[in-house]
Scaffold this active site. Structure first.
Site, PDB file in Angstrom:
ATOM      1  N   LYS A   1       0.869  -1.165   0.000  1.00  0.00           N
ATOM      2  CA  LYS A   1       0.000   0.000   0.000  1.00  0.00           C
ATOM      3  C   LYS A   1       0.910   1.219   0.000  1.00  0.00           C
ATOM      4  O   LYS A   1       1.663   1.447   0.942  1.00  0.00           O
ATOM      5  CB  LYS A   1      -0.922   0.034   1.219  1.00  0.00           C
ATOM      6  CG  LYS A   1      -1.863   1.232   1.189  1.00  0.00           C
ATOM      7  CD  LYS A   1      -2.548   1.462   2.517  1.00  0.00           C
ATOM      8  CE  LYS A   1      -3.348   2.767   2.449  1.00  0.00           C
ATOM      9  NZ  LYS A   1      -3.823   3.179   3.785  1.00  0.00           N
TER      10      LYS A   1
ATOM     11  N   GLY B   1      -8.267   9.647   9.919  1.00  0.00           N
ATOM     12  CA  GLY B   1      -8.638   9.661  11.322  1.00  0.00           C
ATOM     13  C   GLY B   1      -9.794  10.569  11.685  1.00  0.00           C
ATOM     14  O   GLY B   1     -10.152  10.682  12.859  1.00  0.00           O
TER      15      GLY B   1
ATOM     16  N   ALA C   1      -9.563   5.935   4.429  1.00  0.00           N
ATOM     17  CA  ALA C   1      -9.433   7.145   5.256  1.00  0.00           C
ATOM     18  C   ALA C   1     -10.768   7.865   5.461  1.00  0.00           C
ATOM     19  O   ALA C   1     -11.479   8.181   4.513  1.00  0.00           O
ATOM     20  CB  ALA C   1      -8.418   8.121   4.691  1.00  0.00           C
TER      21      ALA C   1
END
Length: 255
Positions: free
Chosen positions: A95, A156, A182
């Site tokens: 990734k 986050g 995300a």
């Protein structure tokens, strides 16, 4: 009957479309992801060697390790980290993250494109994390990416699909798996991404910060499965104006 609806990446077939990002690592989180969410792929940040060793040790056999280049700010750092991951025995999956911006943690699409080309040419199965831009997504595809991983919102943040329209363009125009990564904070957001046609969802913070990690992991599994089923079923039509009865009129009502 064998489930034929699978996600294929790097020559592997996955029945789960939930990928755990392990940035907020804990044994409870990994156990919940594997046992409750049935995750078959877990990311590991190779640059943070001590933390990576703990995660690798705890990932059960049969779960695919997806090493990432988290913490890298240049093409050279990302390429070197991918090489280290391969030498550690993590295989060819990578990734790809290149994030020089420390305030908003936005990926550098140009640098990610360059690294994608290098690593794909070296035989890696490259999953580039990127800001959802159709032109860069096409360029990454042409450079050899195995999938495209656009962000839903800031890392986050748990704010969901703030970039929804741009992700939809990529899904519609790129013939590669699109994995939303995300910002996915709750199962309804994951379901929405899957209803759009995303191939999978990566989530970490939404599960890791829940009051009940095990229950939230299970909820993510169900949300992703529901969204995928709805996409395959094909949503019903939407009326722009007015309403229509959900059942036909009786004969005495039509007179």
């Amino acid at each position: 009957m064998e489930n034929e609806d699978y996600l294929e990446l790097g020559g592997k077939k996955f029945t789960s479309r939930y990928i755990l990002g392990s940035g907020k690592y804990s044994e409870e989180l990994i156990d919940a992801a594997v046992n409750s969410a049935k995750a078959e792929m877990i990311t590991v940040a190779i640059r943070y060697s001590e933390k990576a060793a703990g995660i690798l040790k705890h990932i059960p056999e049969g779960v695919t390790i997806l090493p990432n280049t988290s913490g890298c700010v240049t093409v050279e750092e990302a390429v070197n980290t991918a090489h280290i991951a391969r030498e550690m025995g993590c295989g060819n999956f990578i990734k790809l993250e290149i994030i020089p911006d420390r305030k908003y943690l936005l990926p550098n699409n140009e640098a990610t494109l360059q690294a994608t080309k290098i690593l794909a040419d070296e035989g890696f199965t490259v999953l580039p994390y990127m800001y959802p831009d159709l032109y860069f997504a096409k360029a990454m595809r042409d450079a050899g990416a195995a999938a495209i991983m656009p962000l839903g919102s800031l890392i986050g943040s748990n704010k969901g699909l703030e970039t929804k329209k741009f992700i939809q363009l990529i899904i519609d125009e790129i013939d590669l798996p699109v994995i939303v990564d995300a910002g996915i904070g709750v199962p309804s957001q994951a379901a929405e991404a899957m209803e759009m046609g995303a191939a999978a969802v990566m989530a970490n913070t939404g599960v890791a910060t829940a009051n009940d990690i095990v229950l939230m992991a299970k909820a993510f599994k169900l949300g992703i499965e529901a969204g995928r089923a709805a996409y395959l079923a094909g949503p019903g039509r939407v009326l722009e104006k007015g309403a229509t009865p959900s059942s036909p009129k009786r004969d005495d009502e039509s007179k």
